[in-house]
Design a protein around this motif. Structure first.
Motif, PDB file in Angstrom:
ATOM      1  N   THR A 149       4.790  -1.283  -8.041  1.00 59.16           N
ATOM      2  CA  THR A 149       3.956  -1.192  -9.237  1.00 59.16           C
ATOM      3  C   THR A 149       4.759  -1.716 -10.417  1.00 59.16           C
ATOM      4  N   ILE A 150       4.230  -2.727 -11.090  1.00 56.74           N
ATOM      5  CA  ILE A 150       4.914  -3.344 -12.224  1.00 56.74           C
ATOM      6  C   ILE A 150       3.971  -3.293 -13.414  1.00 56.74           C
ATOM      7  N   VAL A 151       4.410  -2.606 -14.456  1.00 49.05           N
ATOM      8  CA  VAL A 151       3.574  -2.408 -15.642  1.00 49.05           C
ATOM      9  C   VAL A 151       4.178  -3.165 -16.815  1.00 49.05           C
ATOM     10  N   PHE A 199      -4.269  -7.152  -9.672  1.00 50.63           N
ATOM     11  CA  PHE A 199      -4.004  -7.060 -11.098  1.00 50.63           C
ATOM     12  C   PHE A 199      -4.993  -6.095 -11.748  1.00 50.63           C
ATOM     13  N   GLY A 200      -4.533  -5.421 -12.795  1.00 50.94           N
ATOM     14  CA  GLY A 200      -5.415  -4.589 -13.601  1.00 50.94           C
ATOM     15  C   GLY A 200      -4.977  -4.649 -15.052  1.00 50.94           C
ATOM     16  N   VAL A 206      -0.841  -4.374 -18.695  1.00 54.68           N
ATOM     17  CA  VAL A 206      -1.220  -5.075 -17.464  1.00 54.68           C
ATOM     18  C   VAL A 206      -0.430  -4.470 -16.304  1.00 54.68           C
ATOM     19  N   THR A 207      -1.135  -4.153 -15.227  1.00 52.90           N
ATOM     20  CA  THR A 207      -0.491  -3.582 -14.047  1.00 52.90           C
ATOM     21  C   THR A 207      -0.643  -4.525 -12.862  1.00 52.90           C
ATOM     22  N   ILE A 208       0.465  -4.776 -12.184  1.00 48.73           N
ATOM     23  CA  ILE A 208       0.467  -5.535 -10.938  1.00 48.73           C
ATOM     24  C   ILE A 208       0.866  -4.583  -9.831  1.00 48.73           C
ATOM     25  N   ARG A 209       0.009  -4.477  -8.819  1.00 46.93           N
ATOM     26  CA  ARG A 209       0.304  -3.595  -7.692  1.00 46.93           C
ATOM     27  C   ARG A 209       0.325  -4.404  -6.401  1.00 46.93           C
ATOM     28  N   ALA A 210       1.330  -4.157  -5.601  1.00 47.63           N
ATOM     29  CA  ALA A 210       1.437  -4.772  -4.279  1.00 47.63           C
ATOM     30  C   ALA A 210       1.675  -3.664  -3.270  1.00 47.63           C
TER      31      ALA A 210
END
Length: 213
Positions: A149-151, A199-200, A206-210
């Motif tokens: 999770t990268i915010v 992406f959100g 902005v949040t990137i979730r993998a």
């Protein structure tokens, strides 16, 4: 929307262009600093030039070390990479004060491609906050079943243009340029790693979730 048609030579060329783009600025600053040292005898200007050379050399080194893990072979096929090493090279990207950076993860060995994916997502996260701000990375799980999770938080935060399409290997033109190659490459690495990316956005965050599929 068309599937991107890109052969191995074009992929290699675009990735090399991306690395050169990241390194050319600090290397150019080193050259400028050396020119000042050669042409100016003023003590204050020489001190300025030496400071510029020192900072730029550190920045160039940090970006090359990052690229080695994010794009390079980093060991033989099937190799694993320590998440602590990934954290170290990621922190090197944020030597200035434009973006504050935090990293939370277990100290484990992860498959090479999953570490490459994580680092590429960190780079993509920086483009989500063009005016600076903060980036927080959280890794949970283990090498077999994990999530990233990268915010990114900052003024006028945005999901990078065409990201969802490029991650899926698609674009309106059926090709990709040097600006979009990192997102496209991240999609390739995600598929090779059996991970999905989403992406959100909410306000200036902005949040990137993998996650493992």
């Amino acid at each position: 929307m068309a599937t991107i048609s890109l052969d191995s030579l074009d992929l290699a060329a675009l990735l090399c262009s991306r690395v050169c783009h990241d390194v050319i600025s600090p290397v150019g600053a080193i050259v400028n600093g050396l020119e000042v040292l050669e042409d100016d005898s003023d003590a204050s200007m020489r001190d300025f030039a030496l400071d510029l050379i020192q900072k730029s050399a550190k920045q160039a080194s940090a970006r090359l070390q990052f690229a080695r893990l994010a794009f390079g072979a980093a060991g033989s096929a099937g190799a694993s990479i320590d998440l602590g090493d990934a954290e170290q090279v990621a922190r090197g990207l944020f030597l200035d004060d434009k973006i504050s950076f935090s990293w939370s993860s277990p100290r484990l060995l992860f498959p090479k491609n999953r570490v490459k994916l994580l680092l590429n997502l960190v780079m993509i996260a920086t483009t989500a906050i063009p005016r600076g701000g903060s980036i927080a990375v959280t890794v949970t799980g283990d090498a077999e079943n994990c999530a990233f999770t990268i915010v990114s938080k900052g003024l006028n935060a945005r999901i990078p243009a065409h990201s969802e399409a490029l991650l899926a290997g698609n674009s309106e033109s059926g090709t990709v340029d040097a600006h979009g190659i990192q997102v496209y490459y991240a999609g390739m690495v995600a598929r090779a790693s059996n991970m999905s990316i989403a992406f959100g956005i909410e306000g200036d965050e902005v949040t990137i979730r993998a996650a493992t599929v």
